[in-house]
Write a protein that holds these residues in place. Sequence first.
Motif, short mmCIF file in Angstrom:
data_model
loop_
_atom_site.label_atom_id
_atom_site.label_comp_id
_atom_site.label_asym_id
_atom_site.label_seq_id
_atom_site.Cartn_x
_atom_site.Cartn_y
_atom_site.Cartn_z
N ILE A 187 0.85 -1.19 0.00
CA ILE A 187 0.00 0.00 0.00
C ILE A 187 0.89 1.24 0.00
O ILE A 187 1.70 1.43 0.91
CB ILE A 187 -0.92 0.01 1.24
CG1 ILE A 187 -1.80 -1.25 1.25
CG2 ILE A 187 -1.78 1.26 1.25
CD1 ILE A 187 -2.66 -1.37 2.48
N ASP A 188 0.75 2.08 -1.03
CA ASP A 188 1.57 3.29 -1.17
C ASP A 188 3.05 2.97 -1.06
O ASP A 188 3.83 3.69 -0.42
CB ASP A 188 1.17 4.32 -0.10
CG ASP A 188 -0.25 4.82 -0.29
OD1 ASP A 188 -0.72 4.84 -1.44
OD2 ASP A 188 -0.90 5.18 0.72
N ARG A 193 0.35 -6.14 6.21
CA ARG A 193 -0.22 -7.49 6.32
C ARG A 193 -1.44 -7.63 5.42
O ARG A 193 -2.16 -6.68 5.14
CB ARG A 193 -0.59 -7.78 7.78
CG ARG A 193 -1.70 -6.92 8.35
CD ARG A 193 -2.07 -7.42 9.76
NE ARG A 193 -3.23 -6.71 10.27
CZ ARG A 193 -3.20 -5.67 11.08
NH1 ARG A 193 -2.03 -5.20 11.47
NH2 ARG A 193 -4.31 -5.11 11.51
N GLY A 194 -1.69 -8.86 4.96
CA GLY A 194 -2.76 -9.10 4.02
C GLY A 194 -4.15 -9.14 4.64
O GLY A 194 -5.14 -8.92 3.95
#
Length: 245
Positions: A187-188, A193-194
């Motif tokens: 993310i970005d 974590r998923g």
Amino acid sequence: MLFRSDSSAGKYFEATAVEAIGAVIAHNAFRSLAEGDPALNSPVGLIMFMSGFDRIEDAINTVLEYEHDPHSLAGWIEEVDGARTGRPTKTCPWIAQSLRVLGAKARDEVSGIFGSALKDLPIYRDERIVRNVTRSTFRIEDVVNDPERSSIIYIRMTYADLEQLRSYVRLLINDLLYRLIPPAAVIDGREARGNLREFLILLEECASLQRMNQIQKAAAILRGLGGKLVCVWQNRNQLEATYGK
């Protein structure tokens, strides 16, 4: 035919069995959709299919003759030995190819491969297991990704039940760990974590589960993926007897 899993023969048979069992699972999934019966696409349906033939060749031929796409919507082209023949087919090409390769092997070899594929499945003949795994609306991934609430799941059984159902419990724990450890999300530009929520897995009486490679792997990577693993032993001797020093 028996093979040690750490021998070259054992590893070959296990790898080939994975490919064959994958093809049969996919075949049963197509049958489940066509016949509207979710039970066909379950461990119970799998073992019933694989053990429902007098000869292994009959099981292979049944799959090869089945129309997975009866209306030719997928536009499949037949493949033989990895090469396209140009002929349209209603049987899924990769399923057919996997089982053609299996059928071309010597009979004793095919029996050994099917034996490797079935070695963990007889537990699904137990009536209690059949009642509880044939149909399900539960997904373990939802437990850690529900944005509105957290959840607690208890799985309890007597020691006598564990002795009888150990192979199933081991499969269950393997599946839980596999599904709760998704690849990390980016993310970005940063790794995260998923899963939406952190989670804790508490395994009591670990010695009774015997050695499990999946637990060893999870212990090394779980924390970075938002999980905690707590394994409970009666004493250090149990731990060393199971996993070594």
